[in-house]
Structure formats: structure tokens, C-alpha cells
Design an enzyme around this catalytic site. Sequence first.
Site, PDB file in Angstrom:
ATOM      1  N   CYS A   1      -9.903  -2.435  -9.528  1.00  0.00           N
ATOM      2  CA  CYS A   1      -9.358  -1.278  -8.811  1.00  0.00           C
ATOM      3  C   CYS A   1      -7.938  -1.534  -8.328  1.00  0.00           C
ATOM      4  O   CYS A   1      -7.378  -0.739  -7.586  1.00  0.00           O
ATOM      5  CB  CYS A   1     -10.252  -0.896  -7.632  1.00  0.00           C
TER       6      CYS A   1
ATOM      7  N   ARG B   1       3.473  -9.864  -1.311  1.00  0.00           N
ATOM      8  CA  ARG B   1       3.654  -8.643  -2.093  1.00  0.00           C
ATOM      9  C   ARG B   1       4.641  -7.680  -1.447  1.00  0.00           C
ATOM     10  O   ARG B   1       5.012  -6.675  -2.046  1.00  0.00           O
ATOM     11  CB  ARG B   1       2.303  -7.955  -2.303  1.00  0.00           C
TER      12      ARG B   1
ATOM     13  N   ARG C   1     -15.485   1.502  -0.175  1.00  0.00           N
ATOM     14  CA  ARG C   1     -15.068   0.206   0.366  1.00  0.00           C
ATOM     15  C   ARG C   1     -15.174   0.240   1.883  1.00  0.00           C
ATOM     16  O   ARG C   1     -14.631   1.143   2.530  1.00  0.00           O
ATOM     17  CB  ARG C   1     -13.637  -0.123  -0.051  1.00  0.00           C
TER      18      ARG C   1
ATOM     19  N   GLU D   1     -10.416 -10.610  -4.414  1.00  0.00           N
ATOM     20  CA  GLU D   1      -8.999 -10.568  -4.060  1.00  0.00           C
ATOM     21  C   GLU D   1      -8.467 -11.954  -3.719  1.00  0.00           C
ATOM     22  O   GLU D   1      -7.260 -12.161  -3.678  1.00  0.00           O
ATOM     23  CB  GLU D   1      -8.799  -9.662  -2.836  1.00  0.00           C
TER      24      GLU D   1
ATOM     25  N   ARG E   1     -11.106   4.510  -0.175  1.00  0.00           N
ATOM     26  CA  ARG E   1     -10.454   3.690   0.849  1.00  0.00           C
ATOM     27  C   ARG E   1     -10.782   4.269   2.231  1.00  0.00           C
ATOM     28  O   ARG E   1     -10.101   5.181   2.696  1.00  0.00           O
ATOM     29  CB  ARG E   1      -8.947   3.669   0.634  1.00  0.00           C
TER      30      ARG E   1
ATOM     31  N   ASN F   1      -3.860  -6.614  -6.824  1.00  0.00           N
ATOM     32  CA  ASN F   1      -2.634  -6.724  -6.036  1.00  0.00           C
ATOM     33  C   ASN F   1      -2.704  -7.925  -5.088  1.00  0.00           C
ATOM     34  O   ASN F   1      -1.794  -8.755  -5.041  1.00  0.00           O
ATOM     35  CB  ASN F   1      -2.396  -5.436  -5.245  1.00  0.00           C
ATOM     36  N   ASP F   2      -3.802  -8.014  -4.335  1.00  0.00           N
ATOM     37  CA  ASP F   2      -3.964  -9.162  -3.447  1.00  0.00           C
ATOM     38  C   ASP F   2      -4.237 -10.437  -4.233  1.00  0.00           C
ATOM     39  O   ASP F   2      -3.727 -11.506  -3.896  1.00  0.00           O
ATOM     40  CB  ASP F   2      -5.085  -8.907  -2.443  1.00  0.00           C
TER      41      ASP F   2
ATOM     42  N   HIS G   1       0.808  -1.222   0.000  1.00  0.00           N
ATOM     43  CA  HIS G   1       0.000   0.000   0.000  1.00  0.00           C
ATOM     44  C   HIS G   1       0.840   1.271   0.000  1.00  0.00           C
ATOM     45  O   HIS G   1       0.383   2.311  -0.473  1.00  0.00           O
ATOM     46  CB  HIS G   1      -0.981  -0.035   1.173  1.00  0.00           C
TER      47      HIS G   1
END
Length: 428
Positions: free
Chosen positions: A361, A324, A196, A290, A160, A313-314, A53
Site C-alpha cells: 500500500c 523521507r 488501518r 514498514e 487511513r 515509503n517507511d 504524507h
Amino acid sequence: MPPPAAQRRLGGVGQIGPDTLLLAADLAPSDTASLDLARVKGLATAHGGPTAHTAILARTLGLPALVAAGPALLDVADGSPAILDGDAGRLYLNPSDADLASARAWQQRQREDQQKQQAERQQPGQTADGKRIEIAANINRPDQAAAALEAGAEGVGLMRTEFLFLERDAAPDEEEQLKTYLAMQQALQGRPLIVRALDIGGDKQVPYLNLPHEDNPFLGMRGARLLLSRRELLEPQLRALYRAAKAGKPLSIMFPMISSLKEITRLKGLCEGVRKELDAPPVPIGIMVEVPAAALLADQFAPYVDFFSIGTNDLTQYALAMDRQHPELAAEADSLHPAVLRLIRQTVQGAAAHQRWVGVCGGIAGDPQGAAVLAGLGVDELSMSPHDIAAVKATLRRHSHARLRDLAEQALACDSAEEVRQLLEALA
């Protein structure tokens, strides 16, 4: 590639001079969000990863960044002249005059390309033959909305909300959250807003929540799991969101880290209870994809949700079993890996069987090459850092949807992310 700059380690704002490249072992997302961009022109960390992040926030801020550079980074002397190439992930120390001239020439070419892209940033997101791909922004706070719209965003695909909970001693109450959500709606002037629900865990920790130590936090109490176990966090947020929905402006709720239908039905039941109590209107409820389980079961989940948003990403770290943030593996956790692309395609197909739309996203949505493949796979919406919007729109406008579908099919047949990226070089 920012201008050559003196390098200093994080040690307080007073130690950071102008034109600084900031080197650190790692930075918390909150540290990155609070950087003085008038002074800090780039950052490099020894640890972390390109989809952690901190790196995502750096991209949101338009800040060139190098992550997972290794411990030798911390041996660089303060004040050393350097060039940071955020695209290639390289830090050049003590550059020669020729190096500096080359860097400045590259910067000038970049500025010229960006000026062309910026001139067309307000055009709708679509391919050369008119296939619409909604382009939205990932942002944290209402005060970022105006800049996102100015950058060409057609709405907010990811708000977020965890940043409401960071850098404080207690969770924000219902009234404070309501004020924030209403301000975001007002700033968007009727454009779509996807909020979210609180996404804490993994590399985002909140000390005052007193979460137990976990040996594998990315496999532990994250996202929906935490929300369902800590109702005192979830219910005030839902109340604030449904109260905001009564204002009549667009608002959708999205839940993170879903892995089972049971989680979906429990969360929807809580939403409905709050909605009825407040006499609020229904709002679209979606889930983030995810976890590979969510992609594989998309066709079974689709009747119970209004939309999907893929957090690449996840999804990548779980699909490839690569942390990651691991300094030696993070660079290989590439979301253009064919296995990840196949999970995305399966999500799109499962959603389409029930007329549900799919967005992305995750970080790859803001990569022009990645955005092109996602469009070819049938994704309906791409949400990204505002900084990336103009370049993504420009790439989509250059190619027909048929060509992107063909490229996506070829990418699915590749055997590595490297091969996919070589295939996509033709899009440049």
C-alpha cells in the site's frame, strides 16, 4: 503538467485565485486534504519529501506536486507565471510561448493516453496471461469510496483512520467511529475493506494527544508502539471495528509499524478480548511491513497474522537510513532501490511458506513501473491512490507474469534504484 498558473503562498483561502500553483515552506497533511481543487492546480514545497504524507495526499487528490525544492522556492514572487511538471519534479518560471505550447501539447498527449486507460479501468487487475493482481485504493473517508470504485478499485486496501483524529480538539468516540466504518462498508457494497488502526507519529501529529517531544519522531512512539501505550485510543477503535464487523460485510484490521512478535500477540490478545465481549465474528488481522525487522522475520510472523501489507515509503526510509522528509536526501529515498526490493521479496517468501497473502500500500504500488516489479516479485495485491489505478492496470495488462518475474529478478541484481529504473524503461 497543469496549465500555467499564478503562484501564491498559503495564506488563507481568500488569497488563492483560480489556476493557482501553491508554494509553501511545507504543508501539513490536513492542509493538503482541505485544498480547494477548483482553484489550486498544483503545489510545491520547499521542505518535505516525495514519500511524506503531504506528497502522498497530493497524489491521492490527483494534484501535481513538487516537494523538497529548497528554500529558494520561497523567493518566487507572487503572481509569477509558471509551469509545474509533477512527473519530473520541476517548476519552470516565466515560460516562453514555445514552452507553453510544448506544455499544452504534452497535456494533450497525456489526456489521450488517460482516455484509453480510463476506458478499460473496470477490467480486473491482471497480467497479459491472466495472473490476477488485486487492485485496491488508499482512501481516508467513506465519501471517497464511490470515486475509488469509479476509478477501477476492487476494494479498499488502506483506510487511513488517522484522518478521523485530525483537525479537531478531541479524539472521536466509539459511536462516531462506528458510524464512519459502517458508512465505508456500505459505500463499498460488499467489496474488501482493510482498516488501518490509528497511525500517529512521525510527520502526523495530533496536538490534543499531548505526545512528548521526540528528537527522532520517526524512531519513537509511532503506530503499534503508541497504540499499546495509549489504550484509551486503541480500545474504542477496536470496539467500533468489531461492532461494524457484526454487520456482515467484509472488514479486516491492519496494525502499523510492527517490529516484533510480542507486539503482534499483545494486539491480537486485545482484539480477541474485545471480540468476545461484543460477541462479534472473527475478522482477518494483518500487519504492515514498514520496519526491516518485519520483513526479515516475515516467516516467523506469518503463522500469527492473516496477511501482510508493505508500506514501502517507511520501509525505504528505514532500510536506506534516509529521512523521507529531508530536503537533500528525500529524492534518493527511492523504493525501487534493490535493497528495498530484496526486503519485499523476503516478505513474500516468508508469507508464502504459511499461505499468507501480501499486499503493498506504499507509494510505489501506484507507480506503473513499480507495480510491474511488485507483481513480478509475487505480490498479490496493490493498493494505491485512485488516480493511479487505470495506469497501473494498463501496464499489468501489457505484460505476461513470466516477463515481470524475469524483470524482477534482474532488478534484484541491480546495484542502485537508478539502474532499476533504467531496466524498467522497457515497460513504457
